[in-house]
Design a protein around this motif. Structure first.
Motif, PDB file in Angstrom:
ATOM      1  N   TYR A 206     -20.412   8.402 -26.811  1.00  0.00           N
ATOM      2  CA  TYR A 206     -19.043   8.918 -26.762  1.00  0.00           C
ATOM      3  C   TYR A 206     -19.015  10.430 -26.981  1.00  0.00           C
ATOM      4  O   TYR A 206     -18.279  11.155 -26.295  1.00  0.00           O
ATOM      5  CB  TYR A 206     -18.189   8.220 -27.810  1.00  0.00           C
ATOM      6  CG  TYR A 206     -16.753   8.677 -27.816  1.00  0.00           C
ATOM      7  CD1 TYR A 206     -15.849   8.222 -26.854  1.00  0.00           C
ATOM      8  CD2 TYR A 206     -16.303   9.582 -28.782  1.00  0.00           C
ATOM      9  CE1 TYR A 206     -14.539   8.648 -26.850  1.00  0.00           C
ATOM     10  CE2 TYR A 206     -14.999  10.012 -28.786  1.00  0.00           C
ATOM     11  CZ  TYR A 206     -14.109   9.542 -27.822  1.00  0.00           C
ATOM     12  OH  TYR A 206     -12.803   9.979 -27.816  1.00  0.00           O
ATOM     13  N   ILE A 207     -19.845  10.911 -27.911  1.00  0.00           N
ATOM     14  CA  ILE A 207     -19.857  12.350 -28.195  1.00  0.00           C
ATOM     15  C   ILE A 207     -20.518  13.129 -27.047  1.00  0.00           C
ATOM     16  O   ILE A 207     -20.024  14.183 -26.639  1.00  0.00           O
ATOM     17  CB  ILE A 207     -20.602  12.615 -29.520  1.00  0.00           C
ATOM     18  CG1 ILE A 207     -19.802  12.006 -30.697  1.00  0.00           C
ATOM     19  CG2 ILE A 207     -20.813  14.114 -29.735  1.00  0.00           C
ATOM     20  CD1 ILE A 207     -20.514  12.115 -32.035  1.00  0.00           C
ATOM     21  N   ARG A 208     -21.606  12.606 -26.508  1.00  0.00           N
ATOM     22  CA  ARG A 208     -22.350  13.330 -25.486  1.00  0.00           C
ATOM     23  C   ARG A 208     -21.715  13.233 -24.104  1.00  0.00           C
ATOM     24  O   ARG A 208     -21.645  14.215 -23.360  1.00  0.00           O
ATOM     25  CB  ARG A 208     -23.796  12.789 -25.418  1.00  0.00           C
ATOM     26  CG  ARG A 208     -24.628  13.133 -26.639  1.00  0.00           C
ATOM     27  CD  ARG A 208     -24.881  14.628 -26.774  1.00  0.00           C
ATOM     28  NE  ARG A 208     -25.612  15.133 -25.611  1.00  0.00           N
ATOM     29  CZ  ARG A 208     -26.921  15.160 -25.513  1.00  0.00           C
ATOM     30  NH1 ARG A 208     -27.661  14.723 -26.519  1.00  0.00           N
ATOM     31  NH2 ARG A 208     -27.509  15.631 -24.437  1.00  0.00           N
ATOM     32  N   GLU A 209     -21.252  12.021 -23.741  1.00  0.00           N
ATOM     33  CA  GLU A 209     -20.801  11.794 -22.362  1.00  0.00           C
ATOM     34  C   GLU A 209     -19.345  11.339 -22.269  1.00  0.00           C
ATOM     35  O   GLU A 209     -18.870  11.040 -21.169  1.00  0.00           O
ATOM     36  CB  GLU A 209     -21.714  10.754 -21.697  1.00  0.00           C
ATOM     37  CG  GLU A 209     -23.191  11.133 -21.728  1.00  0.00           C
ATOM     38  CD  GLU A 209     -24.070   9.975 -21.260  1.00  0.00           C
ATOM     39  OE1 GLU A 209     -23.513   8.987 -20.756  1.00  0.00           O
ATOM     40  OE2 GLU A 209     -25.307  10.059 -21.428  1.00  0.00           O
ATOM     41  N   GLN A 210     -18.632  11.257 -23.419  1.00  0.00           N
ATOM     42  CA  GLN A 210     -17.241  10.803 -23.448  1.00  0.00           C
ATOM     43  C   GLN A 210     -17.073   9.388 -22.873  1.00  0.00           C
ATOM     44  O   GLN A 210     -16.069   9.068 -22.241  1.00  0.00           O
ATOM     45  CB  GLN A 210     -16.341  11.790 -22.671  1.00  0.00           C
ATOM     46  CG  GLN A 210     -16.304  13.187 -23.271  1.00  0.00           C
ATOM     47  CD  GLN A 210     -15.762  13.190 -24.696  1.00  0.00           C
ATOM     48  OE1 GLN A 210     -14.709  12.624 -24.961  1.00  0.00           O
ATOM     49  NE2 GLN A 210     -16.481  13.825 -25.605  1.00  0.00           N
ATOM     50  N   LYS A 211     -18.101   8.536 -23.084  1.00  0.00           N
ATOM     51  CA  LYS A 211     -18.032   7.154 -22.619  1.00  0.00           C
ATOM     52  C   LYS A 211     -17.560   6.244 -23.750  1.00  0.00           C
ATOM     53  O   LYS A 211     -18.125   6.266 -24.838  1.00  0.00           O
ATOM     54  CB  LYS A 211     -19.410   6.692 -22.123  1.00  0.00           C
ATOM     55  CG  LYS A 211     -19.858   7.356 -20.834  1.00  0.00           C
ATOM     56  CD  LYS A 211     -21.192   6.769 -20.391  1.00  0.00           C
ATOM     57  CE  LYS A 211     -21.643   7.397 -19.071  1.00  0.00           C
ATOM     58  NZ  LYS A 211     -22.948   6.838 -18.634  1.00  0.00           N
TER      59      LYS A 211
END
Length: 362
Positions: A206-211
């Motif tokens: 979530y932090i790296r790719e907003q997934k």
């Protein structure tokens, strides 16, 4: 004789009658309580019941012991079997049996039958704990009560003198005392691994790719955590044995006492191993449920759509297929071996194996 008309007194009377004893029940309201007892048992007033019996089971609460003081004269020389329990551990300074003995010094008090439930008494020794813990300062009285327990189908266990009564009364109040440390250990390991997997599989993407991958928490993250806990717990079963062997080699003797922490660790190995098997079994069930998830179906459809758009005829990867097939096969075998270890750790199974057979399985 049985003094009391509660559930335990009724079950005790039924079991004694079925075992061939002549039973007389003492009650303050014999006419009202007579229908609750078997027809073969005589239900009368407490004073009459005490006169007709040599061994008397006191099946009343501790706070009502003083009501029997009027019967002190007819109780002289009788054997009183205290079957009571407390509502909490070490509720009183002295045990119920010691308190009863102080009220009736002319009687012989035996502590026993308090670890047997009313249900076990009714259904017999085949459905429940067969051990009857007995203690008293009088050896002849203990022998008499032990013979009664044997005729009833139970196994009497001599716990020594009356000072053991307090410990015997605390036994029914303790909830799985040997499992407390292993359960907290398993929960601590689960929390650590769950936090790590949550960060790795949910928070980091979530932090790296907003997934958004919060849907993985109930099944996938838990399923990744369970085997981690299982194999760490399994290693903790065999590690203390290695440490104990190293200690004996270092000191050159097997008669030196282990440190308290190692001694406790060795005593909890069975519970730790069974919890390891429990986590592994849950992992197997969770793994079987992975293809049933709605998220898995969506990803499968998404992959099929992408394949159609890109006009790919196949996405078969031989290496990945073989890796997964072997992985699942080895996992099934490992779970089977762990099941064998868990089953042979159960007392009923372990007692049927000799030392050589148990060591071979380990």
């Amino acid at each position: 004789g049985v003094l009391g008309s509660g559930d335990f007194a009724r079950s005790l009377a039924v079991r004694l009658v079925c075992s061939g004893f002549r039973v007389v029940v003492g009650s303050r309201n014999p006419k009202r309580k007579a229908s609750l007892f078997p027809a073969a048992a005589e239900v009368t007033f407490q004073a009459e019941a005490v006169k007709k019996a040599d061994v008397i089971f006191v099946a009343i609460f501790r706070e009502h012991y003083s009501t029997l003081c009027d019967l002190a004269d007819v109780l002289v020389g009788k054997i009183l079997v205290d079957v009571s329990n407390n509502t909490e551990v070490n509720h009183h300074k002295e045990s119920n049996a010691e308190y009863l003995a102080s009220l009736f010094p002319a009687c012989t008090v035996v502590k026993g039958f308090n670890v047997i439930s009313a249900w076990t008494l009714q259904s017999g020794a085949r459905d429940g704990n067969k051990q009857v813990l007995i203690c008293s300062n009088n050896q002849e009285a203990k022998r008499t009560v032990a013979e009664i327990a044997q005729v009833m189908g139970f196994t009497p266990v001599d716990m020594g003198c009356m000072s053991s009564a307090c410990e015997i009364e605390n036994i029914p109040l303790r909830l799985l005392p040997a499992w407390k440390i292993p359960i907290f250990l398993a929960l601590g390991l689960f929390l650590c691994f769950f936090t790590y997997n949550l960060i790795r599989q949910v928070i980091h993407p979530y932090i790296r790719e907003q997934k958004n991958k919060l849907y993985k928490i109930p099944i996938e993250v838990v399923n990744t955590t369970l085997p981690c806990v299982s194999y760490v717990m399994l290693s903790l079963v065999y590690l203390p044995g290695v440490l104990a062997a190293c200690s004996q080699l270092y000191y050159g003797t097997k008669y030196r006492r282990f440190p308290d922490w190692l001694d406790q660790w060795l005593q909890h190995r069975k519970q730790i191993g069974l919890l390891s098997f429990f986590c592994a079994a849950l992992h197997a069930v969770y793994s079987l449920c992975l293809p049933m998830r709605r998220s898995h179906r969506y990803l499968l459809i998404e992959t099929a759509v992408k394949q159609a758009v890109e006009k790919k005829m196949t996405i078969w990867v031989e290496e990945e297929v073989w890796r997964m097939e072997i992985y699942i096969s080895v996992g099934i075998i490992a779970l089977g071996l762990l099941s064998l270890l868990a089953i042979t750790s159960l007392p009923s199974i372990a007692n049927s194996l000799n030392w050589r057979e148990f060591s071979f399985i380990q």
